[in-house]
Design an enzyme around this catalytic site. Structure first.
Site, short mmCIF file in Angstrom:
data_model
loop_
_atom_site.label_atom_id
_atom_site.label_comp_id
_atom_site.label_asym_id
_atom_site.label_seq_id
_atom_site.Cartn_x
_atom_site.Cartn_y
_atom_site.Cartn_z
CE LYS A 131 -4.57 -1.43 2.07
NZ LYS A 131 -5.53 -1.23 2.86
CE LYS A 173 -5.85 -7.81 -0.58
NZ LYS A 173 -7.39 -8.05 0.24
CE LYS A 179 -13.75 -3.32 1.56
NZ LYS A 179 -12.07 -3.75 2.13
N1 AQP Z 1 -9.33 -11.10 -2.41
C1 AQP Z 1 -10.14 -11.16 -1.96
N2 AQP Z 1 -9.98 -13.05 -0.97
C2 AQP Z 1 -10.29 -13.50 0.22
N3 AQP Z 1 -10.97 -12.52 0.87
C3 AQP Z 1 -10.08 -11.31 1.22
N4 AQP Z 1 -10.80 -10.55 2.25
C4 AQP Z 1 -10.47 -8.84 1.57
N5 AQP Z 1 -10.18 -9.17 0.40
C5 AQP Z 1 -9.85 -10.77 -0.12
C6 AQP Z 1 -10.77 -10.29 3.21
O1 AQP Z 1 -12.17 -9.12 3.79
C7 AQP Z 1 -11.50 -9.00 5.06
C8 AQP Z 1 -11.76 -7.64 5.38
O2 AQP Z 1 -11.14 -7.23 4.55
P1 AQP Z 1 -10.29 -5.93 4.29
O3 AQP Z 1 -11.64 -4.85 3.93
O4 AQP Z 1 -10.61 -5.36 6.06
O5 AQP Z 1 -8.77 -5.30 4.02
P2 AQP Z 1 -8.66 -5.59 3.47
O6 AQP Z 1 -8.12 -7.44 2.83
O7 AQP Z 1 -7.50 -4.67 2.72
O8 AQP Z 1 -9.69 -5.43 1.82
P3 AQP Z 1 -9.26 -4.98 0.20
O9 AQP Z 1 -11.17 -5.13 -0.38
O10 AQP Z 1 -8.25 -4.81 -0.25
O11 AQP Z 1 -9.51 -4.00 0.56
P4 AQP Z 1 -8.74 -2.03 0.87
O12 AQP Z 1 -9.20 -1.95 -1.51
O13 AQP Z 1 -9.18 -1.04 1.11
O14 AQP Z 1 -7.23 -2.72 1.05
C9 AQP Z 1 -10.58 -9.78 4.79
O15 AQP Z 1 -10.47 -11.02 6.20
C10 AQP Z 1 -9.94 -10.51 4.32
O16 AQP Z 1 -8.87 -11.09 4.63
#
Ligand code: AQP
Length: 332
Positions: A114, A196, A199
């Site tokens: 990030k 991965k 969002k």
């Molecule tokens: N691609 C993914 N596949 C499976 N699990 C996922 N999680 C996130 N992306 C995937 C799981 O969702 C939970 C919450 O995630 P988060 O939103 O708190 O943080 P993150 O992992 O950083 O999710 P994003 O979507 O990638 O958000 P941004 O873009 O803001 O960084 C966690 O349990 C995570 O494992």
């Protein structure tokens, strides 16, 4: 009684990755572990480790709360709350910052990933994010943390911090375990399947959002990156695109990846993608229907108030205990 906790950041509308890797697991656990005490929260403090727009953040928080319910979280079994409404998270996060070492935080893959994307400078909270995550978990003496495998490293650090604190000040925290899914622990981007699904990705074609218009979502599947050999087979290294689609399909249906390889042995990618697009439609439709019912309801606020009150009761007891152990303030 086992206690479980997990959360999602309202840094955008939740993706199919968040649904498969996190929300679907919470729902399964709530139904399987009828004796467990389950807390699920909206991690809004985590979201501001990168820039957010006020109105959008508020909208995302409310929508995430409604989506949790729309995806099947049952407020009579799960305590749902907003992280920033329970101030003890910040208090324990600071204690965790005093427990963690800079080197440990700098080693975190998510921080490194990030950090390079920040055009307006890197906020120090992006580095200390895992200390807040440790606080989120340890504050409630959670035994089990359902997470996708992208959060494995942060959970390992949480365990290390709990053990270090316990060794220094005496038994205070439960050392939590992760709960990982077999299929689709990590759902990948539809445009770059070595990355991965996230969002906050800049390319909307890379993810499916739970609130995407159904046809848009189906088209994203149909245009997902695959390869040119046309064989529907799981091979993450050499065929990451089709392997990711197989994982998504298996995660949303009763088929295993092996079943799907057999089912589509003589099919082409277009047929496979069309069927998967239909599976996506069947998944999203009922979620969106329920979401629309609840998003502007009084019930949603009541659920969040009840969740907050319950979380606060546990959290305030714990933070007093921690302060006493360290010797902060006056003995209470
Ligand atoms: N691609 C993914 N596949 C499976 N699990 C996922 N999680 C996130 N992306 C995937 C799981 O969702 C939970 C919450 O995630 P988060 O939103 O708190 O943080 P993150 O992992 O950083 O999710 P994003 O979507 O990638 O958000 P941004 O873009 O803001 O960084 C966690 O349990 C995570 O494992």
């Amino acid at each position: 009684m086992k206690r479980l906790i997990s959360g999602i950041q309202p840094s955008g509308v939740v993706t199919l990755g968040n649904y498969i890797g996190a929300i679907k697991q919470f729902v399964k656990l709530q139904n399987e572990l009828s004796e467990a005490d389950i807390l699920v929260f909206i991690a809004d403090l985590h979201a501001i480790t990168v820039p957010q727009v006020k109105e959008k953040l508020r909208k995302n928080i409310k929508e995430l709360a409604a989506l949790y319910i729309a995806c099947g979280l049952d407020p009579s079994k799960v305590h749902l709350f907003i992280q920033s409404e329970v101030h003890e998270h910040n208090q324990l996060a600071y204690i965790m910052e005093c427990t963690a070492h800079i080197g440990e935080l700098e080693r975190m893959t998510q921080y490194k990933d990030k950090k390079v994307k920040q055009v307006l400078g890197v906020k120090s909270s992006l580095l200390t994010y895992p200390a807040l995550m440790a606080a989120d978990i340890l504050l409630y003496d959670a035994d089990l943390v359902p997470i996708g495998d992208d959060q494995k490293q942060h959970l390992e650090l949480t365990r290390d911090l709990a053990i270090r604190f316990n060794n220094t000040y005496g038994d205070t925290f439960i050392v939590p375990d992760g709960y990982f899914t077999k299929n689709g622990s990590r759902i990948m981007s539809l445009t770059n399947p070595t990355k991965k699904m996230s969002k906050s990705d800049e390319n909307p074609k890379s993810y499916i959002l739970l609130l995407d218009d159904i046809n848009t979502a189906k088209n994203k599947i149909k245009s997902a990156v695959t390869d040119s050999d046309g064989i529907i087979k799981y091979d993450k290294k050499n065929k990451p695109g089709i392997s990711n689609l197989l994982s998504i399909y298996a995660s949303l249906t009763a088929y295993s990846v092996k079943d799907l390889e057999i089912k589509y042995k003589d099919s082409n990618y277009a047929t496979f993608k069309k069927d998967l697009a239909d599976v996506i439609e069947e998944t999203l439709l009922p979620i969106q229907r329920k979401f629309n019912e609840i998003i502007n309801s009084k019930e949603l606020d009541e659920i969040l108030d009840d969740g907050k009150n319950y979380a606060k009761k546990l959290a305030s007891r714990k933070i007093s205990k921690v302060y006493n152990k360290i010797g902060l303030g006056r003995k209470i």
